[in-house]
Design a protein around this motif. Structure first.
Motif, PDB file in Angstrom:
ATOM      1  N   ASP A  46       0.837  -1.204   0.000  1.00 18.73           N
ATOM      2  CA  ASP A  46       0.000   0.000   0.000  1.00 18.73           C
ATOM      3  C   ASP A  46       0.871   1.254   0.000  1.00 18.73           C
ATOM      4  O   ASP A  46       1.963   1.279   0.575  1.00 18.73           O
ATOM      5  CB  ASP A  46      -0.898   0.021   1.236  1.00 18.73           C
ATOM      6  N   ASP A  47       0.377   2.308  -0.640  1.00 14.42           N
ATOM      7  CA  ASP A  47       1.036   3.607  -0.628  1.00 14.42           C
ATOM      8  C   ASP A  47      -0.072   4.660  -0.579  1.00 14.42           C
ATOM      9  O   ASP A  47      -0.646   5.035  -1.608  1.00 14.42           O
ATOM     10  CB  ASP A  47       1.909   3.798  -1.862  1.00 14.42           C
ATOM     11  N   SER A  48      -0.387   5.138   0.607  1.00 14.79           N
ATOM     12  CA  SER A  48      -1.504   6.068   0.791  1.00 14.79           C
ATOM     13  C   SER A  48      -1.288   7.370   0.024  1.00 14.79           C
ATOM     14  O   SER A  48      -2.255   8.085  -0.276  1.00 14.79           O
ATOM     15  CB  SER A  48      -1.717   6.361   2.279  1.00 14.79           C
ATOM     16  N   ALA A  49      -0.041   7.684  -0.318  1.00 13.03           N
ATOM     17  CA  ALA A  49       0.240   8.911  -1.069  1.00 13.03           C
ATOM     18  C   ALA A  49      -0.356   8.865  -2.480  1.00 13.03           C
ATOM     19  O   ALA A  49      -0.508   9.902  -3.133  1.00 13.03           O
ATOM     20  CB  ALA A  49       1.747   9.150  -1.151  1.00 13.03           C
ATOM     21  N   MET A  50      -0.700   7.665  -2.946  1.00 11.11           N
ATOM     22  CA  MET A  50      -1.246   7.528  -4.293  1.00 11.11           C
ATOM     23  C   MET A  50      -2.773   7.493  -4.292  1.00 11.11           C
ATOM     24  O   MET A  50      -3.393   7.138  -5.301  1.00 11.11           O
ATOM     25  CB  MET A  50      -0.689   6.270  -4.965  1.00 11.11           C
ATOM     26  N   GLN A  51      -3.384   7.871  -3.169  1.00 13.15           N
ATOM     27  CA  GLN A  51      -4.841   8.002  -3.131  1.00 13.15           C
ATOM     28  C   GLN A  51      -5.227   9.345  -3.751  1.00 13.15           C
ATOM     29  O   GLN A  51      -5.540  10.315  -3.069  1.00 13.15           O
ATOM     30  CB  GLN A  51      -5.350   7.878  -1.694  1.00 13.15           C
ATOM     31  N   LEU A  52      -5.196   9.380  -5.052  1.00  6.29           N
ATOM     32  CA  LEU A  52      -5.430  10.588  -5.839  1.00  6.29           C
ATOM     33  C   LEU A  52      -6.834  10.553  -6.445  1.00  6.29           C
ATOM     34  O   LEU A  52      -7.441   9.482  -6.584  1.00  6.29           O
ATOM     35  CB  LEU A  52      -4.397  10.676  -6.961  1.00  6.29           C
ATOM     36  N   PRO A  53      -7.363  11.701  -6.834  1.00  4.29           N
ATOM     37  CA  PRO A  53      -8.679  11.691  -7.508  1.00  4.29           C
ATOM     38  C   PRO A  53      -8.699  10.771  -8.723  1.00  4.29           C
ATOM     39  O   PRO A  53      -9.694  10.098  -8.985  1.00  4.29           O
ATOM     40  CB  PRO A  53      -8.880  13.156  -7.906  1.00  4.29           C
ATOM     41  N   GLU A  54      -7.591  10.732  -9.454  1.00  2.91           N
ATOM     42  CA  GLU A  54      -7.523   9.902 -10.659  1.00  2.91           C
ATOM     43  C   GLU A  54      -7.551   8.410 -10.327  1.00  2.91           C
ATOM     44  O   GLU A  54      -7.977   7.585 -11.141  1.00  2.91           O
ATOM     45  CB  GLU A  54      -6.260  10.210 -11.459  1.00  2.91           C
TER      46      GLU A  54
END
Length: 478
Positions: A204-212
């Motif tokens: 998991d990488d929470s930093a990649m929870q982006l709108p896209e």
């Protein structure tokens, strides 16, 4: 439609006439079938990059506007076709055990049944390349596989990136014939925020929870989630080629035909692109791979992976091996004509002469007609096909835009045995209806030619005739 001078509105709709006068048909071709000579070595006006007219027609819809810079966006197929030929398909409906394929950067086109209706949307299919590359199992029949090895080819990076995920890496997260890896439904607020490495490990990488990367769709059939950036792309509209013009339509219509269903979730990876390390989101579908690179210009951020190139390398290696080249039988009577540049795909009728010894015309204004007393297209000689310019209540019949053809444009004739042959336009000729060069159009020649004819110029209502004819000359592409 080819040679009518003394027409009345009662005998034939005036707007229909696309023919030269009957005096233009050599008497040697009237009422008799010419001998079918073996094709001679023609001088093609251009190379034949497409293995079938149906392949070029499909490519034209999405990628011609990109190629001619009408619009800037990523390719659906690629800038040009690559290798073509016959590959094993044990369940081929014609019993040959083979199918015709053509590779592109982004996919492989296939014709499984050359005897099927070429106007059907299912005539050309896409291979399940992603499934084969990830599983390492080459499909050679409906349920027959040849074991290879999962492809250790980078999915979405520079080819020299030793740390990027490969197709083999996705074996731990994808559904293939070797096993399934379904995921829970994340469409209620979930994200595609996991990373995958070359070994197929996921974190998991929470930093990649982006709108896209927020999940927009869950596919229950395969058990995989599609993020917004890919879902938007799959359902997007864009400029596509329609006939001689363009229109704003669904780019992938429908997307499942081009892509297949998702067989993995989307995963992030940090890879080299153009020598620079960048984050890329990668998702495997049955037929293709989608990538999203936030660092690229917007119109190029979502792209199809180069799976056609990758599959070809996996299957054939890099030693110059290619699919088996087909051997075509002697030409048979024409059944269909395809002119990709004009968006023409239609049936060909066989016509002879009418009671006035004029070459007859197609009964259907949306069909073309072959002069059956002349050569069969693909044999030596001048094969002639005519088509209507217009018709009662129909402004644009099948050859309305014939004048738009340019030297090098391709015309394809599919015969009644399902064999496709290509011709390249060499020149256009506009001539008075009663002074066209008969011998050049219909006369004997050792070359293998196809000549198309329609009406042109001004319609004379008193004579029920157009004052000119347009002739497009084309040479066989060997």
């Amino acid at each position: 439609m080819i040679f009518r001078a003394n027409m009345t509105r009662r005998r034939m709709p005036a707007l229909l006439m696309a023919a030269l006068l009957s005096t233009l048909i050599p008497s040697s071709l009237t009422g008799v079938t010419s001998a079918l000579a073996a094709p001679s070595a023609a001088q093609p006006s251009s190379a034949a990059p497409f293995a079938d007219g149906a392949f070029e027609s499909i490519w034209t819809r999405n990628d011609l506007p990109v190629a001619d810079e009408t619009i800037g966006r990523s390719w659906t197929w690629g800038p040009a076709p690559l290798a073509s030929g016959l590959e094993t398909y044990l369940d081929a409906p014609d019993g040959s055990g083979k199918r015709l394929v053509q590779y592109f950067d982004k996919a492989r086109m296939e014709i499984n049944n050359p005897g099927a209706d070429p106007l059907s949307n299912s005539f050309v299919t896409n291979g399940l390349l992603t499934v084969e590359l990830i599983s390492g199992r080459m499909q050679v029949g409906d349920s027959t596989f040849v074991n290879n090895v999962p492809a250790a080819i980078d999915l979405a990076s520079d080819p020299d990136d030793a740390n990027a995920p490969t197709y083999s890496s996705f074996g731990t997260v994808a559904n293939t014939s070797a096993g399934e890896h379904r995921q829970p439904d994340k469409s209620d607020g979930g994200y595609a925020s996991q990373r995958i490495n070359r070994q197929g490990d996921v974190r998991d990488d929470s930093a990649m929870q982006l709108p896209e990367s927020k999940i927009a769709y869950f596919e229950p059939a395969t058990g995989h989630n599609v993020p917004h950036v890919f879902w938007d792309f799959l359902n997007s509209k864009s400029t596509v080629q329609v006939g001689i013009g363009t229109a704003n339509k669904l780019l992938l219509d429908p997307w499942v035909v081009a892509m297949g269903l998702p067989i993995s979730d989307a995963y992030w990876a940090n890879v080299k692109i153009g020598g620079q390390n960048q984050d890329v989101l990668i998702q495997a579908f049955e037929r293709r791979v989608l990538t999203y690179v936030p660092g690229l210009p917007q119109e190029w951020q979502v792209q199809m992976g180069n799976i056609g190139q990758h599959y070809f390398e996996w299957r054939y290696g890099t030693a110059g091996v290619s699919p088996q080249k087909p051997t075509k039988p002697a030409p048979s009577n024409p059944a269909y004509i395809v002119i990709p540049r004009l968006g023409v795909q239609t049936k060909v009728e066989a016509v002879g002469v009418d009671k006035n010894s004029n070459m007859d015309i197609p009964a259907d204004p949306y069909n073309a007609a072959w002069y059956k007393y002349g050569p069969v297209p693909g044999t030596a000689g001048n094969a002639v096909i005519d088509g209507h310019l217009d018709w009662y209540g129909i402004k644009e019949a099948i050859f309305y835009y014939l004048d738009r053809l340019q030297p090098g444009d391709r015309i394809y004739i599919r015969d009644d045995q399902g064999v496709d042959r290509a011709f390249a336009v060499s020149k256009n000729l506009l001539c008075p209806y009663d002074k066209c060069p008969v011998d050049e159009i219909f006369g004997a020649t050792s070359a293998t030619r196809l000549n198309l004819i329609t009406c042109a110029g001004v319609f004379n209502r008193s004579q029920q005739n157009y004052n000119k004819r347009l002739v497009v000359f084309a040479d066989a592409i060997q």
